[in-house]
Design an enzyme around this catalytic site. Structure first.
Site, mmCIF file in Angstrom:
data_model
loop_
_atom_site.group_PDB
_atom_site.id
_atom_site.type_symbol
_atom_site.label_atom_id
_atom_site.label_comp_id
_atom_site.label_asym_id
_atom_site.label_seq_id
_atom_site.Cartn_x
_atom_site.Cartn_y
_atom_site.Cartn_z
ATOM 1 N N GLY A 235 -83.653 -23.525 12.717
ATOM 2 C CA GLY A 235 -83.104 -22.806 13.858
ATOM 3 C C GLY A 235 -82.838 -23.632 15.093
ATOM 4 O O GLY A 235 -82.634 -23.069 16.168
ATOM 5 N N CYS B 42 -86.328 -24.899 -2.654
ATOM 6 C CA CYS B 42 -85.087 -24.130 -2.595
ATOM 7 C C CYS B 42 -85.289 -22.754 -3.207
ATOM 8 O O CYS B 42 -85.684 -22.628 -4.360
ATOM 9 C CB CYS B 42 -83.970 -24.851 -3.327
ATOM 10 N N ILE C 145 -88.990 -26.749 8.044
ATOM 11 C CA ILE C 145 -89.082 -25.884 6.888
ATOM 12 C C ILE C 145 -87.725 -25.711 6.191
ATOM 13 O O ILE C 145 -86.684 -25.918 6.807
ATOM 14 C CB ILE C 145 -89.604 -24.463 7.264
ATOM 15 N N LYS D 209 -90.015 -31.939 1.259
ATOM 16 C CA LYS D 209 -89.594 -30.802 2.082
ATOM 17 C C LYS D 209 -90.233 -29.525 1.558
ATOM 18 O O LYS D 209 -90.053 -29.154 0.409
ATOM 19 C CB LYS D 209 -88.070 -30.685 2.044
HETATM 20 C C1 LIG Z 1 -75.710 -23.265 3.386
HETATM 21 C C2 LIG Z 1 -77.010 -23.959 3.301
HETATM 22 C C3 LIG Z 1 -77.266 -24.840 2.249
HETATM 23 C C4 LIG Z 1 -78.484 -25.499 2.146
HETATM 24 N N1 LIG Z 1 -78.704 -26.400 1.119
HETATM 25 C C5 LIG Z 1 -79.870 -27.090 1.078
HETATM 26 C C6 LIG Z 1 -80.103 -28.088 0.100
HETATM 27 O O1 LIG Z 1 -79.256 -28.376 -0.722
HETATM 28 N N2 LIG Z 1 -81.305 -28.729 0.070
HETATM 29 C C7 LIG Z 1 -82.282 -28.443 0.994
HETATM 30 O O2 LIG Z 1 -83.361 -29.050 0.954
HETATM 31 N N3 LIG Z 1 -82.088 -27.522 1.965
HETATM 32 C C8 LIG Z 1 -80.909 -26.837 2.025
HETATM 33 N N4 LIG Z 1 -80.711 -25.918 3.013
HETATM 34 C C9 LIG Z 1 -81.779 -25.662 3.984
HETATM 35 C C10 LIG Z 1 -81.573 -26.455 5.261
HETATM 36 O O3 LIG Z 1 -81.586 -27.834 5.019
HETATM 37 C C11 LIG Z 1 -82.655 -26.093 6.294
HETATM 38 O O4 LIG Z 1 -83.923 -26.399 5.737
HETATM 39 C C12 LIG Z 1 -82.654 -24.635 6.674
HETATM 40 O O5 LIG Z 1 -81.330 -24.156 6.779
HETATM 41 C C13 LIG Z 1 -83.368 -24.353 7.996
HETATM 42 O O6 LIG Z 1 -82.805 -25.064 9.068
HETATM 43 P P1 LIG Z 1 -81.691 -24.431 10.052
HETATM 44 O O7 LIG Z 1 -82.204 -23.106 10.507
HETATM 45 O O8 LIG Z 1 -81.537 -25.420 11.155
HETATM 46 O O9 LIG Z 1 -80.458 -24.285 9.250
HETATM 47 C C14 LIG Z 1 -79.483 -25.267 3.127
HETATM 48 C C15 LIG Z 1 -79.216 -24.385 4.174
HETATM 49 C C16 LIG Z 1 -78.013 -23.747 4.283
HETATM 50 C C17 LIG Z 1 -77.777 -22.822 5.429
#
Ligand SMILES: Cc1cc2nc3c(=O)[nH]c(=O)nc-3n(C[C@H](O)[C@H](O)[C@H](O)COP(=O)(O)O)c2cc1C
Ligand SMILES: Cc1cc2nc3c(=O)[nH]c(=O)nc-3n(C[C@H](O)[C@H](O)[C@H](O)COP(=O)(O)OP(=O)(O)OC[C@H]3O[C@@H](n4cnc5c(N)ncnc54)[C@H](O)[C@@H]3O)c2cc1C
Ligand SMILES: Cc1cc2nc3c(=O)[nH]c(=O)nc-3n(C[C@H](O)[C@H](O)[C@H](O)COP(=O)(O)OP(=O)(O)OC[C@H]3O[C@@H](n4cnc5c(N)ncnc54)[C@H](O)[C@@H]3O)c2cc1C
Ligand SMILES: Cc1cc2nc3c(=O)[nH]c(=O)nc-3n(C[C@H](O)[C@H](O)[C@H](O)COP(=O)(O)O)c2cc1C
Ligand code: FES
Ligand code: FES
Lengths: 259, 305, 305, 259
Positions: free
Chosen positions: B244, B130, B191, B165
């Site tokens: 994405g 994170c 990712i 992760k």
């Molecule tokens: C608002 C928000 C909060 C997130 N909180 C977490 C989290 O608590 N733990 C985590 O491992 N990833 C967190 N992520 C990351 C997502 O799980 C993911 O890895 C990342 O957004 C990429 O995927 P996407 O493009 O489909 O959103 C968060 C993403 C967003 C947008």
């Protein structure tokens, strides 16, 4: 009627261009509305452009359960609102709604609604709702200038309307907190509902606190989801960080760390 | 009807579509929109040792085909999770996987140990990536030796499926993946978000209170796909791919690159019913391409000329 | 009229808007579209020691708000550049800066040495960050010690302004920037493309012949801005910022983050006249904000609360 | 007239929907055209959507210097061409044009034009151009099925038209190379100009080589810029990798490593 959130394509049935910066859209739902409360909002999906990747939140301006239509008041700010303002009758708009909490019912008949800018949007719905409960609020609306003063008759059906303009071209001149209703020693209202720019709400809250008047405000915030899962829209409250899109957008000022 | 089920580290998933941590709450926020049963699994919001308020407002900025967030692991801590949230969600008929975060190795191990006791949670996802917490988090995710260490420490206390992760903000994603596997990871998720920044030129200020934040959404898909592909060639454990994914074609691309399952993240904000639509889209792709089992797609990218 | 001129490592630029290597040819391809005189400078296509054919077709894939390329430094070599191209472009009334690439330290030094002899070329940009060549390139750009070494080797033979262009595909961009400065860089350019991948799900094949390629365009802007900001705080040499700049607001954001000048890359493909429009846009922003000298914007991001 | 590339908004003056997958757009330029040659193409800027970040290349289907209009024949493939196919009269389309080299003038009157799919687009302009030089070519056009056969009269004004369909619902049945003109022992044409899918052009090139007939093909490729600066669109030739958008799109098959 159930309290359920839906994702739906609504059809634009009327476009009312109030002035250069404001448009009211009437949208027809394909099925019966769920219960919608004043202060709630929608998340609108703007065309798929790189700069409008996320949905855009808008307060519900009014609801007609018989016709199954709701209205949004859009103030043009950037690409998303510009696109919405260019919608035509017959176009479709995808909404997630109804979202958020709502204004509470007052325990008094001495009610003041205060709105400025696009913050006037939820107040029409609230006035409509109060009138159903036999309350005729006073409605103080702030605009930039006389050209933007609009829908006064619509509001007047539900209460007494006071108008202010920043430049004094209509009604009293100045910011809403400068209005004469606030200048008396004793405020004649027991409950204030307020929506508008942050600075305006803080100023109204200050007066309310001074007069020990109960006051609810509808906060803005930058939202990604609008239904409580992203935690992007928090605001500090007496219970820590709360989500404006679920625990809000309406908060009683007692719960906010505003001084 | 094609067979969408996948087996990952001994777990059986109905289908390869799951939802990403931090973008799906605890699942119940979506009950109005979809039937959670139809999902392969749900990765719930990060859980840490103690209550965290997260970062101050503003926490979000929109970007071209993406968004930045700096939520900062806001959650009420593992106690609250076990007491209040777990009972509420444990009976969903899909895998509930907990995203475990922390600032120290001890915190990770403590949370993982507590989650280990929850009968209906078959796996955890260790979030060593994170970008939005000052202490720890990303540091673990960018140095292979530390990634191995934190994974090993959790491995000791966590007896079920351990997913790790990874952060994309590294020179060599394969080194990190190998380190996590060496530490005992059963599955690699990739990712997490890329570290980015947004500026409001009119106000001459950063948009986020934290100045930088995590970039997600379709903007990052090419980078995520590349990393899944690289890691697929480098390690033997299954991969869960994300970054994405907006539709079923995107999901299939991740599987072709080597992901055994996918997570849908930011797309949930734009269409809360998208995850289930992706399940359907994969099924019709399989029918069109006469693919009987979805696992045939995993790593099936044709690279010969 | 506000003062748009900037001074970078002793060079005087008419304005902070230049064009990125590999996206602007040798400049003359744009003569139909713009007046090259109006630009701060032009970074021409990479030059290597020998002729390079580049990678095979296909070399391009479109992505959400971006594109991937795997051109692979196609060029006819430094001899050809000095003989054929230099005479053709040397009299443009703007700075012509040569992007120097190679696979070995010797090749970098050889090319830099040859360009050093060209009177009208005031600077080179060392490209230690191209993801599209097998040998070298990116390797130099991802290991600080190697970045320092190649920079130092070029520094010995190159007497004018030495710019080093960094790769964003690293864990710590500041470590790379510091290494380049230690090696003798006068200016840091960032960023080059991010390593990405595109897949054609229907054909189950990679879109690019090289499988992976370099991601550019607005998708990467948040990452580029973050890196400019980080490097601006970490080193004292001027920065030239780029990555997804599509309009004058984007350009101003890079300057606020710490860039003394910017490069316009992929945007040239979409609007070949955009670079000059960005010059005009910066001027009107300055008028609106009552900014007299454009250098006032550099690093002027307000981060206090 | 000068040979200069321009970036310009053109106005849609006519939309001719030929069939479900093909549309012809007529576009009016705001000022006098530069010189445009057959085989040249435009780079069209599609609305600003995430999946149409780059421009899209289209051959120039015909030019009317008097009216100052040009036509594009669009085959719907993905989001970009879909959007273009939905344009209405009065809309604007931003083009960079004219781009690329062109078909050469033949040293013979025995000319065959062969086109398939959207590859027929540049052949109309070429036929028009040849007719100005008093050459009446034979024009062999391949379509999927009779429903897609279109604009035959337009072509017929400039030469003899032969039609083929994949399914035999009009003209001869099969691929263009199966046409009877190619089945004779001696080919009656001294020059072939060909545009269509890669496989088709390679098959035609093979026949041309067999008969030692001069042949030019117009290549497709994935383009980012379209005017020679990105080096994304190269094709191997006898001079190494060349740019399809500048040294092409038209190449004599002698220069291509096709076997
Ligand atoms: C608002 C928000 C909060 C997130 N909180 C977490 C989290 O608590 N733990 C985590 O491992 N990833 C967190 N992520 C990351 C997502 O799980 C993911 O890895 C990342 O957004 C990429 O995927 P996407 O493009 O489909 O959103 C968060 C993403 C967003 C947008
Ligand atoms: C609960 C809620 C209810 C709302 N109700 C209405 C309404 O009824 N009518 C209406 O016109 N607008 C309303 N808004 C504001 C509206 O959502 C924004 O104006 C809109 O999203 C801007 O989109 P855009 O693409 O046009 O501009 P953008 O380019 O996204 O933004 C333009 C400018 O507005 C600022 N801005 C954008 N969104 C917000 C926000 N949420 N809070 C504060 N500043 C912001 C940006 O920082 C930027 O400077 C509401 C917002 C919220 C959170
Ligand atoms: C010089 C040139 C002239 C052209 N002339 C015409 C014309 O006159 N009329 C016409 O309809 N089309 C023409 N094309 C093809 C046209 O440019 C593409 O069909 C269009 O760009 C597709 O855009 P899209 O967004 O609709 O689909 P996309 O989603 O971009 O693509 C849809 C499918 O088509 C394939 N594709 C896209 N572009 C190309 C390409 N350039 N070469 C090969 N495959 C491609 C993709 O791989 C994908 O499978 C020409 C192409 C070139 C290079
Ligand atoms: C087609 C293409 C070719 C490129 N060639 C080079 C190159 O030869 N040398 C180099 O240093 N960078 C090269 N780049 C990288 C750009 O100069 C720039 O760093 C990158 O594209 C990010 O900026 P942008 O998003 O504004 O395009 C190339 C980029 C593209 C898209
Ligand atoms: S906008 Fe996502 S939680 Fe409020
Ligand atoms: S498309 Fe850019 S060089 Fe041809």
């Amino acid at each position: 009627m159930e309290l359920k959130k839906i994702v739906q394509d609504l059809r634009v049935t009327e476009v009312n261009r109030l002035n250069k910066r404001h448009v009211v859209l009437e949208l027809l739902a394909p099925e019966k509305f769920p219960l919608i409360l004043p202060g709630q909002f929608v998340q609108a999906r703007v065309e798929d452009s790189p700069s409008t990747f996320l949905r855009r939140p808008f307060s519900i301006h009014s609801v007609d359960y018989k016709k199954n239509t709701l209205r949004l008041l859009i103030q043009i700010k950037g690409p998303g609102t510009r696109h919405l303002s260019e919608l035509q009758t017959g176009d479709h708009l995808n909404l997630i709604y109804p979202l958020g909490n709502s204004f509470s019912l007052p325990f008094t008949k001495d009610v003041l609604l205060v709105g400025g800018g696009c913050g006037v949007a939820p107040l029409l719905f609230m006035a409509q709702f109060l009138s159903q409960h036999n309350i005729r609020p006073t409605i103080l609306l702030g605009f930039r200038t006389s050209e933007e003063v609009s829908e006064i008759e619509t509001y007047s059906a539900f209460g007494k309307v006071l108008v202010m303009t920043d430049d004094g071209t209509e009604g009293e001149k100045g910011l809403v907190v400068d209005h004469s209703v606030f200048q008396r020693e004793r405020l004649e209202f027991k409950k204030i509902y307020c929506c508008g720019p942050d600075a305006m709400m803080k100023a109204v809250a200050k007066i309310a606190r001074m007069h020990k008047t109960d006051c609810e405000v509808s906060l803005e915030n930058t939202m990604a989801c609008g239904f409580g899962v992203c935690l992007c829209c928090i605001t500090p409250t007496d219970k820590g960080n709360e989500r404006v899109c679920v625990e809000g957008p309406v908060f009683n000022i007692k719960r906010l760390p505003w001084r | 009807m094609p067979d969408l089920s996948v087996h990952i580290a001994g777990m059986h998933f109905k289908n390869p579509v799951t939802t990403a941590s931090g973008t799906f709450g605890y699942g119940d926020e979506f009950l109005d929109f979809i039937d959670l049963e139809r999902l392969g699994g749900i990765f719930v919001k990060a859980v840490t040792g103690k209550n965290r308020d997260g970062n101050t407002y503003p926490r979000m900025a929109e970007t071209s085909s993406g968004m930045l967030n700096s939520v900062g692991l806001q959650n009420k801590g593992v106690d609250h999770f076990c007491r209040e949230i777990y009972p509420r969600i444990k009976n969903f008929n899909t895998h509930i996987i907990v995203n475990v975060s922390g600032s120290t190795i001890e915190e990770y191990a403590e949370v993982a140990g507590r989650i280990n006791e929850l009968e209906k949670i078959p796996a955890i996802e260790l979030n060593i990536s994170c970008p939005n917490v000052k202490l720890g988090g990303m540091a673990f995710g960018t140095v292979p030796a530390m990634a191995a260490e934190v994974t090993a420490a959790v491995r000791k206390v966590y007896k079920k499926v351990l997913m790790v992760k990874l952060s994309p903000n590294v020179t060599s994603i394969t080194d990190l993946a190998k380190a996590a596997v060496d530490g005992g990871a059963d599955v690699i998720t990739l990712i997490n978000t890329l570290l980015g920044m947004a500026i409001d030129a009119e106000r001459r200020r950063p948009v986020l209170s934290t100045i930088t934040g995590g970039l997600s959404g379709p903007a990052i898909k090419p980078i995520a796909l590349r990393m899944v592909w690289q890691v697929h060639k480098a390690v033997r454990v299954p991969i869960i791919g994300l970054g994405g994914i907006m539709n079923s074609t995107d999901a299939i691309e991740f599987m072709l690159a080597g992901a055994s399952a996918v997570q849908v993240g930011t797309a949930n904000f734009i269409d809360p019913a998208i995850s289930v639509k992706i399940v359907d889209g994969i099924a019709s792709y399989m029918e069109r391409h006469k693919i009987k089992e979805v696992s045939e797609l995993v790593g099936a990218l044709r690279t010969e000329l």
